[in-house]
Write a protein that holds these residues in place. Sequence first.
Motif: not given
Length: 395
Positions: A146, A172, A178, A208, A210, A217, A220
Motif C-alpha cells: 500500500h 493499510g 491483495h 479490508s 483495496t 494499490s 485501501t
Amino acid sequence: MWTLVVNCGSSSLKFALLDPSSGEVPLSGLAERLGSDLASVRVDRGGERVSVPLPGGSYPEAFGVLLAELDALGLRSEVGAVGHRVVHGGERFSAPALVTPEVLDAIRACVPLAPLHNPANLAGIEAAQEAFPGLPHVAVFDTAFHQTMPEVAYRYAVPEEWYTQHGVRRYGFHGTSHAYVAGEAARMLGRDFPDLNLVTAHLGNGCSVTAVQGGRSVDTSMGLTPLEGVVMGTRSGDVDPGLHDYLARQAGLSLTQITATLNRESGLLGLSGLTNDMRELEEAAARGHEGARLAVEIFVYRLAKSVAGMAVALGRLDGLVFTGGIGENSATVRGATLARLGLLGFKVDEAANARAVRGRAGIITTPDSVPALVVNTNEELMIARETQSVVAGEL
C-alpha cells in the motif's frame, strides 16, 4: 531449493515449506497457545496430520519441532531461504527486505504502530535465525503493497505535525493477499495486468478492501491500524472518533478499554451477541435470530459501500475479487453484496455463485456483467515468491 515461510503471531507460529515455482507444500503447520502449558503444534506432512505437544510453549521449542519434521523428511538441507511475514513496515518499507541488523531496528521502530504484532514478528525472526543461522532471511511486510497510495488517499485531515512527527497516516494491511489475488484475477480474466482496474475484498476475521490499478494499490479501507474500515469478525471498522470521549465520560471507560472492545468484542460478534463466525451467523439468521440477521446485513451494507468508494479511486472498474475465509466460502455475502452494487454494473450468476465454495474459484457474474470473481488467496506462496526474488537480487 525450498523456501520456508514463517508467520508469527502473539501466541502462534504458522509455517509452510514451499516450492515458489510450483507451489508444492510438503510440510506445513501451526503452533498455537504459545506461552502457555497448553501449547502444541499441528503438523501437516503432505496430507498426514499429527499434533505435537510443546511443554515449554516457546518459539524456539516450536522451531525445534519444525527442524525435527524437516529432518524426518530429509529436507532440512534443502531449505534455501526463510521468508517472514511482518505486519507493519511503516513508511520505511515499500518492498520486501533482506533481514539485517538495520532492518530489525527499523521493524522495532514500528512497534508503536503495531504493538500486538511487530514484537511477535521480531520474536519469530530471531528464533528462526537461531534455528537457521546460515540462511538468508527476508521480511515481507503487510503494509508494503500500500506504499504506492497517493497522498490524497493516505493522509488524514489532521494537523501536519501529527503526520510528520508521529507517523499518523493510513498504511493499510493484508497487502500480500491483495497483491496475490489481483495477479490471479488478471490471469483468470485473461487481461493485461498493467491495464486492469480491480477492487479486491479480503474477507476473513479481519477484512479490508483495496483499489488496485495496474497492479498497484491506490487506496485501501484499513488505516493507521487494522481497526479502520469495514465491519470485521470482532473489530468494529469505522466509528465516530468522538466515541472514545463520549464513552469515557458516560461509561467511565478508559481509552485502553474502549480500544480493546472495538478490536475484540465488536464487529459481527458485538452486533449479533453470538459469534464472529459468518457460517454460524448465516445459520442463526436463517432460524430467525434477529441479531445474526442484523450483523450479516450490516456487514454486507458496509462492504458494498466500501467497494463503491474504491471505484472512485480507480475511475473505471474492471472487476471485483472476493477472497479470504468469508469471501471464498459465503455465497450469501457475495450475492447480497453484488445485489447492492447493481449501479456499478454487477449481475450475479446465482448458480455460479453457489458453486464457488470450498476452494472452487471462478467468475460468479453473468456474461453481460462487470465480472466478479472468487479467488483463493495464498499469502504463503506470495511470501515465498517475494523471498526468492529478494534472494535472487530481483527486488
